[in-house]
Scaffold this motif. Sequence first.
Motif, mmCIF file in Angstrom:
data_model
loop_
_atom_site.group_PDB
_atom_site.id
_atom_site.type_symbol
_atom_site.label_atom_id
_atom_site.label_comp_id
_atom_site.label_asym_id
_atom_site.label_seq_id
_atom_site.Cartn_x
_atom_site.Cartn_y
_atom_site.Cartn_z
ATOM 1 N N LEU A 131 2.395 3.993 -12.278
ATOM 2 C CA LEU A 131 1.153 3.844 -13.054
ATOM 3 C C LEU A 131 0.072 4.792 -12.535
ATOM 4 O O LEU A 131 -0.808 5.220 -13.276
ATOM 5 C CB LEU A 131 0.668 2.387 -13.013
ATOM 6 C CG LEU A 131 1.638 1.361 -13.625
ATOM 7 C CD1 LEU A 131 1.162 -0.063 -13.340
ATOM 8 C CD2 LEU A 131 1.811 1.556 -15.124
ATOM 9 N N LEU B 272 3.986 11.331 -7.656
ATOM 10 C CA LEU B 272 4.529 12.643 -7.278
ATOM 11 C C LEU B 272 5.706 12.426 -6.344
ATOM 12 O O LEU B 272 5.777 11.424 -5.637
ATOM 13 C CB LEU B 272 3.458 13.516 -6.612
ATOM 14 C CG LEU B 272 2.930 13.155 -5.222
ATOM 15 C CD1 LEU B 272 3.805 13.688 -4.094
ATOM 16 C CD2 LEU B 272 1.522 13.686 -5.035
ATOM 17 N N ALA C 47 -3.810 -4.661 -3.681
ATOM 18 C CA ALA C 47 -2.853 -5.652 -4.172
ATOM 19 C C ALA C 47 -3.257 -7.058 -3.737
ATOM 20 O O ALA C 47 -2.797 -8.048 -4.304
ATOM 21 C CB ALA C 47 -1.458 -5.326 -3.657
ATOM 22 N N THR D 151 8.128 2.798 -1.111
ATOM 23 C CA THR D 151 7.004 2.478 -2.008
ATOM 24 C C THR D 151 7.511 1.725 -3.241
ATOM 25 O O THR D 151 8.674 1.847 -3.625
ATOM 26 C CB THR D 151 6.303 3.767 -2.475
ATOM 27 O OG1 THR D 151 7.274 4.757 -2.680
ATOM 28 C CG2 THR D 151 5.318 4.274 -1.457
ATOM 29 N N ASN E 104 -8.483 -2.403 -8.272
ATOM 30 C CA ASN E 104 -7.704 -1.165 -8.350
ATOM 31 C C ASN E 104 -8.727 -0.043 -8.206
ATOM 32 O O ASN E 104 -9.876 -0.321 -7.867
ATOM 33 C CB ASN E 104 -6.974 -1.090 -9.704
ATOM 34 C CG ASN E 104 -7.882 -1.503 -10.865
ATOM 35 O OD1 ASN E 104 -9.037 -1.123 -10.919
ATOM 36 N ND2 ASN E 104 -7.369 -2.315 -11.775
ATOM 37 N N TRP F 219 -5.964 7.186 5.049
ATOM 38 C CA TRP F 219 -5.545 8.470 4.468
ATOM 39 C C TRP F 219 -6.708 9.107 3.697
ATOM 40 O O TRP F 219 -7.489 8.402 3.049
ATOM 41 C CB TRP F 219 -4.400 8.271 3.466
ATOM 42 C CG TRP F 219 -3.107 7.771 4.006
ATOM 43 C CD1 TRP F 219 -2.888 7.101 5.182
ATOM 44 C CD2 TRP F 219 -1.817 7.892 3.372
ATOM 45 N NE1 TRP F 219 -1.554 6.790 5.313
ATOM 46 C CE2 TRP F 219 -0.875 7.265 4.215
ATOM 47 C CE3 TRP F 219 -1.382 8.452 2.182
ATOM 48 C CZ2 TRP F 219 0.489 7.197 3.902
ATOM 49 C CZ3 TRP F 219 -0.023 8.378 1.860
ATOM 50 C CH2 TRP F 219 0.902 7.768 2.719
#
Length: 454
Positions: free
Chosen positions: A145, A149, A83, A138, A449, A316
């Motif tokens: 987009l 989940l 971002a 979040t 992205n 992660w």
Amino acid sequence: MTVVIVEERLEELRIGFSGPLLQSGDEGYDDARRVHNGLVDRRPALIARCSGAADIADAVRFARAAGLDISVRGGGHNVAGRAVADDALMIDLSQMKGIHVDPGKRTVRAQGGVLWREFNREAAAHGLATTGGAISTTGIAGLTLGGGLGWLMAKHGLAADNLLSVELVTADGDIVEVTESSDPDLFWALRGGGGNFGIAASLEYRLHPLEMVTGGLIAHPIDAAGDLLRFYRDAVAGVSDDLTVFAGLVHAPDGSGAKLAAMVVFHTGTPEEAERDLAPFKEWGSPLVVEVGPMPYPVMNSLLDDGFPTGSLNYWLSSFTSGLTDGFIETAIERFASVPSQMSAIFLEHFHGAVTRIPVEATAVPHREEGWNLLIPSVWLDPADSEANITWTKESHAAFAEHLTERRWLNYLGDDQDADAVRGAYGPNYDRLVELKRRYDPGNIFHHNHNIEP
Ligand SMILES: Cc1cc2nc3c(=O)[nH]c(=O)nc-3n(C[C@H](O)[C@H](O)[C@H](O)COP(=O)(O)OP(=O)(O)OC[C@H]3O[C@@H](n4cnc5c(N)ncnc54)[C@H](O)[C@@H]3O)c2cc1C
């Protein structure tokens, strides 16, 4: 590299722009460039805090004329932190908080800066909800987009499966309303193509009647981990769409650092149905904690929020498993024994029900198989511990290799993922996405992205 912005151009943008335009040194600049993951420390050339689609469109045209890269911020929650980018124009939607529920049609339109907790609150005021993430902090835009989940996916599909239309600012700076009938290809790509196809000024979703759910935590001593995960594997086979159970190796939320083998349960049926379906999970073994009960959906959606504080350091890794074999379970136990942070976990997200009944090619999200996504969310606070935590996460993910597929959950990809991981996230839909990227963003204006190169 220092980017020089031509002052006259900036003045032109300023004339109509509704929100602040922030540069280094301006009050608010440092707050605005901060995202959820504290490891991300980037300095945009300019931050355009938008109020609506017209601001976004002006910002896109300005960036193109000024030769600036574009990054797009929705909720700012992505672990990869794309971002925000050095020397780019950050098109910041975080102040765009409009939400309008149409209770008659059971739809909602929400702007691109809305977070799930804000969305849930407005929907719940009408006894309605749709699939959001597993936690409530979040952003709706990035999450949807990228597929999205969450607890309701077995009942109602992914967040993207509930999308009805998108008010989109295109690579040319045009504002278009994209629906299944207005532009089926673009609408297909938006449901799982990440931020590659434009900037979502607002998103319209289908809502479902939902008030009280039954949910909570069941925790066992870590010594029971092997037996618990084997029980869990067998117990979730064939459960109804009302029931979703995630499980994993975690730390006690009380800060004691105690390691636990835990299940987080969620049920959308009546209290009687929930009691019946959850009984085997509550009664198995000798749990230390069974905190399960009725609660409004927005409460359930925020139960895990405290485990992921804003500004904490995050690294992660995740992959879909080829099954929860005994070997997988042994690896999980072995790796968790050396976890360096009390905030980290090894977690399993169960895919079944509605999300798995949608064909792979129906949306850009290809992950429709029944099974588990392995998530290793490493979270810590002291920058001095970064190397140990990142190394542990990489070594743990590698240790699972023989039990994993090539499929990845797009929303969980980090900043250093290789091309194979990105391909694994788009899976068999990648080639069509490349074709559509060539049509809708041939200049790859939207590339900060998990990029689909035109
Ligand atoms: C603690 C935590 C829990 C999470 N839980 C889940 C979960 O349960 N389910 C799940 O699927 N994911 C989950 N995620 C991942 C999350 O969905 C992604 O990080 C998602 O990108 C967050 O959206 P955002 O708008 O907050 O992100 P941002 O960081 O603002 O944006 C991420 C990217 O999305 C794109 N983007 C954002 N807004 C727009 C927009 N308006 N228009 C076009 N592109 C845009 C841009 O490419 C941007 O770089 C979780 C992440 C964290 C840190």
